[in-house]
Design an enzyme around this catalytic site. Structure first.
Site, PDB file in Angstrom:
ATOM      1  N   ASP A 180      20.229  20.036 -18.418  1.00 11.66           N
ATOM      2  CA  ASP A 180      18.853  19.565 -18.631  1.00 11.66           C
ATOM      3  C   ASP A 180      18.643  18.199 -17.960  1.00 11.66           C
ATOM      4  O   ASP A 180      17.608  17.951 -17.324  1.00 11.66           O
ATOM      5  CB  ASP A 180      18.595  19.476 -20.144  1.00 11.66           C
ATOM      6  CG  ASP A 180      17.122  19.337 -20.492  1.00 11.66           C
ATOM      7  OD1 ASP A 180      16.276  19.745 -19.676  1.00 11.66           O
ATOM      8  OD2 ASP A 180      16.816  18.820 -21.586  1.00 11.66           O
ATOM      9  N   LYS A 204      29.235  31.277 -17.928  1.00 16.43           N
ATOM     10  CA  LYS A 204      30.083  32.330 -17.342  1.00 16.43           C
ATOM     11  C   LYS A 204      31.565  32.125 -17.592  1.00 16.43           C
ATOM     12  O   LYS A 204      32.311  33.085 -17.802  1.00 16.43           O
ATOM     13  CB  LYS A 204      29.829  32.402 -15.826  1.00 16.43           C
ATOM     14  CG  LYS A 204      28.414  32.868 -15.511  1.00 16.43           C
ATOM     15  CD  LYS A 204      28.137  32.950 -14.039  1.00 16.43           C
ATOM     16  CE  LYS A 204      26.809  33.609 -13.759  1.00 16.43           C
ATOM     17  NZ  LYS A 204      26.703  34.998 -14.248  1.00 16.43           N
ATOM     18  N   ARG A 225       1.087  22.075 -11.763  1.00 15.91           N
ATOM     19  CA  ARG A 225       1.919  21.164 -12.564  1.00 15.91           C
ATOM     20  C   ARG A 225       3.270  21.796 -12.922  1.00 15.91           C
ATOM     21  O   ARG A 225       4.097  21.171 -13.580  1.00 15.91           O
ATOM     22  CB  ARG A 225       1.178  20.778 -13.848  1.00 15.91           C
ATOM     23  CG  ARG A 225       0.003  19.821 -13.633  1.00 15.91           C
ATOM     24  CD  ARG A 225      -0.415  19.178 -14.949  1.00 15.91           C
ATOM     25  NE  ARG A 225      -1.036  20.097 -15.870  1.00 15.91           N
ATOM     26  CZ  ARG A 225      -0.647  20.280 -17.140  1.00 15.91           C
ATOM     27  NH1 ARG A 225       0.363  19.611 -17.637  1.00 15.91           N
ATOM     28  NH2 ARG A 225      -1.270  21.144 -17.924  1.00 15.91           N
ATOM     29  N   LYS A 226       3.479  23.042 -12.535  1.00 11.70           N
ATOM     30  CA  LYS A 226       4.725  23.732 -12.915  1.00 11.70           C
ATOM     31  C   LYS A 226       5.766  23.638 -11.797  1.00 11.70           C
ATOM     32  O   LYS A 226       5.470  23.908 -10.631  1.00 11.70           O
ATOM     33  CB  LYS A 226       4.444  25.200 -13.229  1.00 11.70           C
ATOM     34  CG  LYS A 226       3.580  25.382 -14.462  1.00 11.70           C
ATOM     35  CD  LYS A 226       3.561  26.819 -14.924  1.00 11.70           C
ATOM     36  CE  LYS A 226       2.838  27.734 -13.965  1.00 11.70           C
ATOM     37  NZ  LYS A 226       2.703  29.098 -14.507  1.00 11.70           N
TER      38      LYS A 226
HETATM   39  C1  LIG Z   1      15.159   9.892 -14.337  1.00 17.64           C
HETATM   40  C2  LIG Z   1      14.662  10.618 -15.511  1.00 17.64           C
HETATM   41  C3  LIG Z   1      15.686  11.520 -16.078  1.00 17.64           C
HETATM   42  C4  LIG Z   1      15.134  12.408 -17.119  1.00 17.64           C
HETATM   43  C5  LIG Z   1      16.191  13.381 -17.530  1.00 17.64           C
HETATM   44  C6  LIG Z   1      15.984  13.856 -18.930  1.00 17.64           C
HETATM   45  C7  LIG Z   1      15.534  15.279 -18.927  1.00 17.64           C
HETATM   46  C8  LIG Z   1      15.322  15.715 -20.318  1.00 17.64           C
HETATM   47  C9  LIG Z   1      14.130  16.615 -20.361  1.00 17.64           C
HETATM   48  C10 LIG Z   1      13.910  17.115 -21.747  1.00 17.64           C
HETATM   49  O1  LIG Z   1      14.831  17.472 -22.412  1.00 17.64           O
HETATM   50  S1  LIG Z   1      12.329  17.159 -22.333  1.00 17.64           S
HETATM   51  C11 LIG Z   1      12.575  17.647 -24.050  1.00 17.64           C
HETATM   52  C12 LIG Z   1      12.402  19.109 -24.317  1.00 17.64           C
HETATM   53  N1  LIG Z   1      11.067  19.526 -23.985  1.00 17.64           N
HETATM   54  C13 LIG Z   1      10.024  19.299 -24.807  1.00 17.64           C
HETATM   55  O2  LIG Z   1      10.136  18.751 -25.866  1.00 17.64           O
HETATM   56  C14 LIG Z   1       8.670  19.784 -24.318  1.00 17.64           C
HETATM   57  C15 LIG Z   1       7.834  20.356 -25.430  1.00 17.64           C
HETATM   58  N2  LIG Z   1       6.679  21.050 -24.842  1.00 17.64           N
HETATM   59  C16 LIG Z   1       5.543  20.354 -24.527  1.00 17.64           C
HETATM   60  O3  LIG Z   1       5.391  19.166 -24.821  1.00 17.64           O
HETATM   61  C17 LIG Z   1       4.505  21.079 -23.764  1.00 17.64           C
HETATM   62  O4  LIG Z   1       4.579  22.455 -24.046  1.00 17.64           O
HETATM   63  C18 LIG Z   1       4.604  20.862 -22.248  1.00 17.64           C
HETATM   64  C19 LIG Z   1       4.460  19.358 -21.931  1.00 17.64           C
HETATM   65  C20 LIG Z   1       5.933  21.382 -21.669  1.00 17.64           C
HETATM   66  C21 LIG Z   1       3.468  21.620 -21.584  1.00 17.64           C
HETATM   67  O5  LIG Z   1       2.301  21.260 -22.233  1.00 17.64           O
HETATM   68  P1  LIG Z   1       0.948  21.070 -21.414  1.00 17.64           P
HETATM   69  O6  LIG Z   1      -0.144  20.956 -22.434  1.00 17.64           O
HETATM   70  O7  LIG Z   1       1.069  19.988 -20.392  1.00 17.64           O
HETATM   71  O8  LIG Z   1       0.900  22.428 -20.616  1.00 17.64           O
HETATM   72  P2  LIG Z   1      -0.190  23.581 -20.719  1.00 17.64           P
HETATM   73  O9  LIG Z   1      -0.170  24.210 -22.058  1.00 17.64           O
HETATM   74  O10 LIG Z   1      -1.501  23.032 -20.224  1.00 17.64           O
HETATM   75  O11 LIG Z   1       0.393  24.629 -19.662  1.00 17.64           O
HETATM   76  C22 LIG Z   1       0.477  24.303 -18.292  1.00 17.64           C
HETATM   77  C23 LIG Z   1       1.120  25.502 -17.608  1.00 17.64           C
HETATM   78  O12 LIG Z   1       2.503  25.545 -17.999  1.00 17.64           O
HETATM   79  C24 LIG Z   1       2.777  26.781 -18.663  1.00 17.64           C
HETATM   80  N3  LIG Z   1       3.699  26.503 -19.771  1.00 17.64           N
HETATM   81  C25 LIG Z   1       3.624  25.489 -20.646  1.00 17.64           C
HETATM   82  N4  LIG Z   1       4.633  25.552 -21.527  1.00 17.64           N
HETATM   83  C26 LIG Z   1       5.359  26.623 -21.197  1.00 17.64           C
HETATM   84  C27 LIG Z   1       6.517  27.223 -21.717  1.00 17.64           C
HETATM   85  N5  LIG Z   1       7.164  26.696 -22.763  1.00 17.64           N
HETATM   86  N6  LIG Z   1       7.009  28.323 -21.107  1.00 17.64           N
HETATM   87  C28 LIG Z   1       6.380  28.862 -20.041  1.00 17.64           C
HETATM   88  N7  LIG Z   1       5.262  28.338 -19.492  1.00 17.64           N
HETATM   89  C29 LIG Z   1       4.757  27.241 -20.070  1.00 17.64           C
HETATM   90  C30 LIG Z   1       1.425  27.262 -19.183  1.00 17.64           C
HETATM   91  O13 LIG Z   1       1.428  28.665 -19.366  1.00 17.64           O
HETATM   92  C31 LIG Z   1       0.516  26.822 -18.057  1.00 17.64           C
HETATM   93  O14 LIG Z   1       0.674  27.715 -16.971  1.00 17.64           O
HETATM   94  P3  LIG Z   1      -0.594  28.111 -16.045  1.00 17.64           P
HETATM   95  O15 LIG Z   1      -1.035  26.799 -15.414  1.00 17.64           O
HETATM   96  O16 LIG Z   1      -0.055  29.091 -15.049  1.00 17.64           O
HETATM   97  O17 LIG Z   1      -1.616  28.680 -16.979  1.00 17.64           O
END
Ligand SMILES: CCCCCCCCCC(=O)SCCNC(=O)CCNC(=O)[C@H](O)C(C)(C)COP(=O)(O)OP(=O)(O)OC[C@H]1O[C@@H](n2cnc3c(N)ncnc32)[C@H](O)[C@@H]1OP(=O)(O)O
Length: 259
Positions: A180, A204, A225-226
């Protein structure tokens, strides 16, 4: 995407006090210090500094680049690090520093998603990057390198004794954490602040505790945005594929709040 990627890396360099950027604002308590000593890290923590010890929150430790070699690194780890540093000399690859506390451009960028800025700042003052939260050599030892032209991030990773799952092998959650983190870094460099929406991992082969592995991640597709990314984890000799993963990261919408 290339231009924005280079600009993002330059911004990271500025925030992290690396050459190639304007100097850090002197009065900004959120800014990391320039890391003293180029290319090598002797000790991340002072002797006697244990988990939970308030000294582990000292600015010296919080702002030290922990992606540099330290005495816990094996020879394989050092060799790989040196190889990628060599590849970075012509600018095709870039070493990405990392810190316990991430008061970097991403921290600034993510502030707009929180309605209560004061509360968020208070929370962040005690926060540490999860994979950097264990003492030197005990948990996640890693360094990442990014290739802007190929949209790839490589992580060299040595998993320490506190990451055990089945005796002698790494815990699946620890493996998922590094996957991640690597995919997340690749995504953030490519498009800015993004979060993991989905992550699918195929384990695996078990990864022996203490061994060094290479995580290769890449951007496969961008749709608005994806961002679709994939990665694999291989042994240093590339003969063993330990894990494979696919993921979806979503760039945060500035109009949406996270809380
Ligand atoms: C240097 C920096 C280093 C960083 C490294 C650290 C990396 C660590 C990363 C993480 O671990 S993040 C923590 C775990 N993830 C979360 O807690 C995220 C929780 N989920 C959310 O907050 C929201 O669902 C998310 C921000 C991901 C999306 O919300 P949005 O309101 O911006 O998206 P929206 O609902 O408008 O959907 C935008 C598109 O994405 C798709 N989408 C959103 N969530 C999805 C999902 N879960 N699965 C599949 N598709 C998804 C959605 O269908 C849509 O597709 P379309 O544009 O084609 O219609």
């Amino acid at each position: 995407m290339l231009r924005s990627c280079v600009s993002r890396l330059r911004t990271l360099a500025v925030q992290r006090g690396l050459p190639g950027g304007a100097p850090l604002p002197a009065k900004d308590p959120w800014s990391p210090r320039v890391n003293p000593g180029a290319g090598r890290r002797e000790r991340a923590a002072k002797p006697g500094c244990v988990r939970g010890d308030p000294r582990s929150f000292s600015s010296e430790v919080m702002h030290m680049d922990l992606s540099l070699p330290n005495p816990s690194w094996s020879e394989d780890m050092r060799l790989l690090f040196d190889q990628f540093m060599k590849k970075s000399e012509d600018g095709s690859w870039k070493h990405l520093p990392s810190y316990k506390s991430k008061f970097t451009q991403e921290t600034e960028d993510i502030k707009i998603y929180f309605p209560d800025a004061k509360l968020m700042k208070e929370k962040l003052s005690q926060a540490q990057l999860f994979p950097r939260s264990l003492e030197e050599g005990l948990g996640f030892e890693y360094a990442m390198f990014h290739n802007c032209v190929e949209d790839r991030t490589v992580c060299i990773f040595q998993g320490g004794p506190y990451l055990q799952g089945v005796p002698g092998f790494l815990h699946g959650g620890a493996i998922a954490t590094m996957i991640d983190a690597t995919l997340g870094t690749c995504a953030v460099v490519a498009i800015g602040v993004a979060m993991t929406a989905s992550l699918n991992i195929s384990f695996k082969r078990p990864i022996p505790l203490g061994s060094v592995v290479v995580i290769n991640s890449q951007v496969d597709k961008v749709e608005g945005r994806k961002l679709f990314l994939s990665c694999n984890i291989r042994s240093v000799d590339e003969k063993t594929v330990y894990s494979e993963a696919t993921s979806l990261f979503v760039k945060l919408d500035p109009k949406t709040r996270l809380t």
